[in-house]
Design an enzyme around this catalytic site. Sequence first.
Site, short mmCIF file in Angstrom:
data_model
loop_
_atom_site.label_atom_id
_atom_site.label_comp_id
_atom_site.label_asym_id
_atom_site.label_seq_id
_atom_site.Cartn_x
_atom_site.Cartn_y
_atom_site.Cartn_z
N SER A 1 -8.28 2.93 7.93
CA SER A 1 -7.66 2.93 9.25
C SER A 1 -7.80 4.29 9.94
O SER A 1 -7.90 5.32 9.28
CB SER A 1 -6.17 2.58 9.14
N1 SAH Z 1 -4.97 0.95 3.77
C1 SAH Z 1 -6.44 1.06 3.74
C2 SAH Z 1 -7.11 0.24 4.81
C3 SAH Z 1 -7.10 -1.16 4.42
S1 SAH Z 1 -8.08 -2.33 5.30
C4 SAH Z 1 -6.86 2.49 3.77
O1 SAH Z 1 -6.03 3.39 3.94
O2 SAH Z 1 -8.07 2.73 3.59
C5 SAH Z 1 -7.35 -3.79 4.60
C6 SAH Z 1 -7.61 -4.00 3.12
O3 SAH Z 1 -6.86 -5.15 2.75
C7 SAH Z 1 -9.06 -4.28 2.77
O4 SAH Z 1 -9.48 -3.39 1.77
C8 SAH Z 1 -9.02 -5.72 2.25
O5 SAH Z 1 -9.94 -5.96 1.20
C9 SAH Z 1 -7.60 -5.85 1.77
N2 SAH Z 1 -7.05 -7.21 1.70
C10 SAH Z 1 -7.31 -8.28 2.50
N3 SAH Z 1 -6.59 -9.34 2.10
C11 SAH Z 1 -5.84 -8.93 1.03
C12 SAH Z 1 -4.91 -9.58 0.18
N4 SAH Z 1 -4.56 -10.87 0.33
N5 SAH Z 1 -4.35 -8.84 -0.82
C13 SAH Z 1 -4.67 -7.54 -1.01
N6 SAH Z 1 -5.56 -6.88 -0.23
C14 SAH Z 1 -6.14 -7.57 0.77
#
Ligand code: SAH
Length: 206
Positions: free
Chosen positions: A52
Amino acid sequence: MVTWQLVSRGISNERVLEAMNKVPRHEFVPESERERAYADQALPIGHEQTISQPFIVAFMTQAVDPQPGQRVLEVGTGSGYQAAVLAELAGEVYTIELIPDLAKQAGALLERLGYRNIHVRTGDGYLGWPKAAPFDSIVVTWGAEKVPEPLFEQLKPGGTMVIPLGQIPNQSLRLIKKDQNDQQSSQELLPVQFVPLRRAHEEKPK
Ligand code: SAH
């Protein structure tokens, strides 16, 4: 980054600003994106996922305002960057990532950087982390249609959750509160664009 991207847009919590200053964001982006690590944007981290934008990380952190000794759950570990920022402020951070490769990479990086209060696991974050519950706050970093019931259950009375709800372009970050009688209230904070939630069953071969 802190002055231009965060303070000027209303991030005023000193502890959050300090944490944003401290966590080395360049460590959390791929080699090919290093030059842009501190730019005002989200960046690709592989597997069609993103780290993000700094402002959003700071904004979500400020919204839940983690305190020393508190337990925080993050769902959607991605690069591990948001987890590191939370870990500078809270007692223990639990974070769940659906994609095993990303969970593994983030876990190894956070260990190398010396974070001992972050617990990473692979799994479906929709279901939360019942064994580590209840949490003082929950940070959801993917877009959902509504507040996942298991996550609300795992919030302490008096706890707060920040979660992107709705579909782009009508998605907005919401602050969900659980009162002492387990009642839910919701406040709209900011329009955002988060990648959508995936569920564990979508990962399995058809
Ligand atoms: N917080 C992260 C950005 C995350 S983007 C950072 O600081 O880099 C959202 C993330 O959620 C992605 O890596 C995706 O693979 C994950 N995601 C999507 N659906 C999910 C689920 N049901 N459970 C856990 N993670 C999930």
